[in-house]
Design a protein around this motif. Sequence first.
Motif, PDB file in Angstrom:
ATOM      1  N   LEU A 344      18.541 -27.161   0.346  1.00 29.66           N
ATOM      2  CA  LEU A 344      18.251 -27.457   1.643  1.00 29.66           C
ATOM      3  C   LEU A 344      18.766 -28.921   2.225  1.00 29.66           C
ATOM      4  N   LEU A 345      18.836 -29.891   1.218  1.00 29.38           N
ATOM      5  CA  LEU A 345      19.103 -31.257   1.704  1.00 29.38           C
ATOM      6  C   LEU A 345      20.744 -31.183   2.080  1.00 29.38           C
ATOM      7  N   ASP A 346      21.471 -30.172   1.115  1.00 31.41           N
ATOM      8  CA  ASP A 346      22.885 -30.093   1.494  1.00 31.41           C
ATOM      9  C   ASP A 346      23.121 -29.473   2.764  1.00 31.41           C
ATOM     10  N   ALA A 347      22.167 -28.534   3.206  1.00 30.16           N
ATOM     11  CA  ALA A 347      22.416 -27.768   4.436  1.00 30.16           C
ATOM     12  C   ALA A 347      22.007 -28.703   5.545  1.00 30.16           C
ATOM     13  N   LEU A 348      21.139 -29.712   5.331  1.00 29.11           N
ATOM     14  CA  LEU A 348      20.814 -30.625   6.782  1.00 29.11           C
ATOM     15  C   LEU A 348      21.845 -31.488   6.905  1.00 29.11           C
ATOM     16  N   ARG A 349      22.525 -31.916   5.670  1.00 30.17           N
ATOM     17  CA  ARG A 349      23.459 -33.065   5.735  1.00 30.17           C
ATOM     18  C   ARG A 349      24.973 -32.255   6.442  1.00 30.17           C
TER      19      ARG A 349
END
Length: 453
Positions: A344-349
């Motif tokens: 999820l955090l990778d996708a947000l970045r």
Amino acid sequence: MDPISDILARMRIPAPDDNIQATPETCARCNGAGFLRYDVPFGHPNFGKLHPCGCKTHEVSASRANKFRQLSHLGPLEHKNFANFDLRKGTSAFSRDALQVAQRVAQEFAAAPHGWLVLTGPSGTGKSHLAAAITNAILDRQEGALWVFVPDFLDHLRTTFSPQSGVSYDELFTTVRDAPVLVLDDLGAQSTSPWAEEKLYQILSHRYDARKPTVITTSKLIDTFDGRLRSRLQDADLSRTVNVVGYASEVVNRLMGLSYDLIRRMTFETFVPQPYSAEEAQRNRYNLAQVHGIVQSFVRDPQQRKWLVLMGVHGCGKTHLTAAMANDRLSRGLPTLFINTPDLLDALRASFGGEGSGAYDKVFFEVRATPFLILDDFGAQSSTSWAKEKLYQILNYRYNAQLPTVITTNQTLEEIDAPLQSRMSDQEYCGVLAVLAPDFRKTRGGLWKLKAR
């Protein structure tokens, strides 16, 4: 396309004319009268009273269905049915299965309309096709159903205030408000003026109070609607929300697709609640069987508004149980987002600088407001200030909005950052379960297990 107000004006029934000749095909039962006298003895409450003949009932039903078909003005949608609904719109296993569930739920509603059915999802996924198929199925049975494209209806309603209008405001408004089954297509696409919001709220509030069968399609997230309307759309006692194809954000759809193969394999039926002996379980106080039951009760509660946090070592069954929860909800057409926290955090970045459905704000908002969120492997992400801030923003919003959330973690409660630790410690709103079981992967043996020499 003729305005619905013009159609209403043309359909006014003229006064009876005594000179009109009866058709030669008369009913054998009533001899063309259209009514029958009750065959009861003198003194019976129905003695001397009339009731409609079956021929008249059929005629009235056919006339009523035809009226609603003309009012709906379906145009090209008149040929939409469940048989020609294209399941190939789904580009992944997740989306194809979601389409099949949506089709099944829509067919069940068309066969026996009751409550509200809310079809959500991006434009072009088939929501209008399913809503039109419901309308056509009901009209084909010569029952009452009215299709309304929301922006057009509001335009037509405004024109009734003109002195040249052939139909009154009250007549048009009442026809839509009191339709036996009302299908509102593309709710949220209208211009958001206070007047438009008021009219739609009046219609939906009336139908909510009267428990009238209603179908709604929308490309908006339910969370973005006005609070009064949102509470009615989310009332689990009356309304059922079905996600057609997937989420609006391409990024979230891709994330969901990555985890879907895992979800499909991990169900409650394939979960082994006690992969060790009863003696071993009692000696070590393993509680996997109890956790299995609690998790099922949590996910199947239609009024669920709480959090559930599963804590335990790697391989104890946390991911299987939460994947089973997602699988259970998705099989019922309920919007559910299962995401690995680092992914999820990778996708947000990656979404920074994106446009349209891949924009950061859209991805962030959709994850934050999804009706049921499962964050797997919380704590495995890199613990940067930015990551902590984003996760806190998502979870704090869900805590305040009382949106059901499930978290799995290998951390203890004391290891979690204080702001989130405080929310997870709220025993009224959050249940924390320690999954007491060994790493199943290490104990089950297999091809690569080394043999003792």
